[in-house]
Design an enzyme around this catalytic site. Structure first.
Site, short mmCIF file in Angstrom:
data_model
loop_
_atom_site.label_atom_id
_atom_site.label_comp_id
_atom_site.label_asym_id
_atom_site.label_seq_id
_atom_site.Cartn_x
_atom_site.Cartn_y
_atom_site.Cartn_z
N GLN A 11 8.21 4.31 -23.59
CA GLN A 11 6.88 4.21 -22.98
C GLN A 11 6.94 4.12 -21.46
O GLN A 11 6.26 4.83 -20.74
CB GLN A 11 6.14 2.96 -23.51
N ASP A 48 24.60 8.18 -22.93
CA ASP A 48 24.78 6.94 -23.69
C ASP A 48 25.23 5.88 -22.69
O ASP A 48 26.36 5.93 -22.19
CB ASP A 48 25.84 7.16 -24.77
N ILE A 49 24.34 4.95 -22.37
CA ILE A 49 24.65 3.97 -21.33
C ILE A 49 25.78 3.00 -21.71
O ILE A 49 26.31 2.30 -20.86
CB ILE A 49 23.39 3.17 -20.89
N ALA A 72 16.65 0.29 -23.13
CA ALA A 72 16.94 -1.00 -23.76
C ALA A 72 16.75 -0.90 -25.26
O ALA A 72 16.03 -0.03 -25.75
CB ALA A 72 16.01 -2.08 -23.20
N THR A 74 14.71 -2.55 -27.89
CA THR A 74 13.49 -3.37 -27.82
C THR A 74 12.93 -3.76 -29.18
O THR A 74 11.90 -4.43 -29.24
CB THR A 74 12.39 -2.62 -27.03
N THR A 115 12.17 -9.39 -19.54
CA THR A 115 11.14 -9.89 -20.45
C THR A 115 10.95 -11.39 -20.33
O THR A 115 11.88 -12.11 -19.93
CB THR A 115 11.56 -9.55 -21.90
N TYR A 140 17.22 -10.63 -29.17
CA TYR A 140 16.71 -9.73 -28.14
C TYR A 140 16.63 -10.46 -26.78
O TYR A 140 17.11 -9.95 -25.77
CB TYR A 140 15.32 -9.20 -28.54
N TRP A 165 4.21 -7.82 -23.54
CA TRP A 165 3.11 -7.20 -24.30
C TRP A 165 2.81 -5.78 -23.81
O TRP A 165 1.69 -5.44 -23.44
CB TRP A 165 1.86 -8.07 -24.19
#
Length: 298
Positions: A11, A48-49, A72, A74, A115, A140, A165
């Site tokens: 996103q 591919d990190i 990440a 998530t 986060t 996480y 969020w």
């Protein structure tokens, strides 16, 4: 400016690429997915990190002036499953460290998206960006915290931007879930004891690019404005704006059950540092929701 962006299949990375291009920056995107799965008309490198050598090769070849690290793991509940844990830490910690070390070698600045889950989610006071009382509640959160620490140990020129969020056009989120289940059921139960503020990736992308254009490094919190709400409040507003007649019943986290990962009750993030440092805050979340609903209709 030449900017390398990870996680452009998600996103936020998707919106960051569009924002960079809109401003005339040279944006190069990456993700673990093949190019045909990525719906972006920009330079793209499959990466591919967790592969240290690949990360070094790509970043040393591109020589970006900045890296915005959106990639990440998530999936919060899936992170709790034993078979996924190693992968979660490989992506969120080792992957971040690989990128930070590659940035160090080419002397470029780096932005890491984190986060509120790095905190314990207790109390009612909003979390300050420079608070170091870390106590993640789940796998996480622990992995994202270790990513923060790996970055801070490696680089001097970095931004850590904590968000909460999140919703955007390119991916799944709470709004899409509510719209989907709201069509099938006339009544829904939604928790009312987890408090925070939504973040629209389109608005956030604008802020992140504002930031990366500066050298005002450090820790920041960024969500939309409009005060702190519960998921129940958010669901009610979604149905109101979407014109659904779905009834929402408030329940406690305990009453709701289901979740594998422990969720923070207090996701309030203090955003005043943005204004102190001269950045324009994100618009009201209700306004963001209105624009988002319009965007996904088109």
């Amino acid at each position: 400016m030449k900017v390398f962006v990870t996680g452009v299949g998600g996103q936020l990375g998707y919106d960051v690429m569009n924002e960079l291009a809109k401003r005339g920056h040279e944006a190069i995107g990456s993700d673990i997915q093949p190019k045909e799965n990525i719906n972006l008309p920009y330079q793209y490198i499959q990466l591919d990190i967790t592969n240290t050598e690949a990360v070094n090769n790509v970043i040393s070849e591109i020589k970006p002036e900045a890296v915005i690290h959106c990639a990440a793991w998530t999936a919060v509940d899936a992170a709790e499953e034993e078979e996924n844990r190693e992968k979660v830490f490989a992506i969120n910690v080792d992957g971040t460290k690989n990128i930070a070390e590659a940035c160090k070698k080419c002397s470029c600045k780096m932005m890491y998206i984190s986060t509120d889950y790095v905190f314990n989610g207790q109390g009612i006071a909003p979390w300050q960006p420079d608070c170091k009382k870390y106590a993640p509640l789940n796998v996480y959160g622990e992995s994202k915290l270790r990513g923060e620490l790996a970055l801070a140990e490696t680089l001097e020129k970095y931004f850590v931007v904590r968000i909460a969020w999140v919703f955007g056009k390119n991916g799944n989120n709470f709004i899409k879930t509510m719209l989907s289940v709201g069509k099938k059921f006339d009544t829904l139960r939604v928790v009312n004891d987890q408090i925070g503020t939504p973040t629209y990736t389109l608005d956030l992308a604008r802020l992140l690019v504002d930031m990366i254009e500066t050298e005002k490094y450090g820790y920041y919190h960024a969500t939309n404005d409009g005060g702190y709400i519960s998921w129940y409040d958010f669901a009610c507003e979604i149905f109101k704006q979407a014109g659904y007649a779905t009834k929402v019943v408030p329940v406690t986290t305990e009453e709701y059950g289901l979740s594998k990962a422990k969720r923070p009750f207090n996701s309030r993030l203090d955003k005043s540092k943005l204004i102190e440092k001269g950045f324009e805050p994100l618009p009201d979340w209700k306004d963001a929701l209105r624009r988002y609903l319009k965007e996904i209709e088109e």
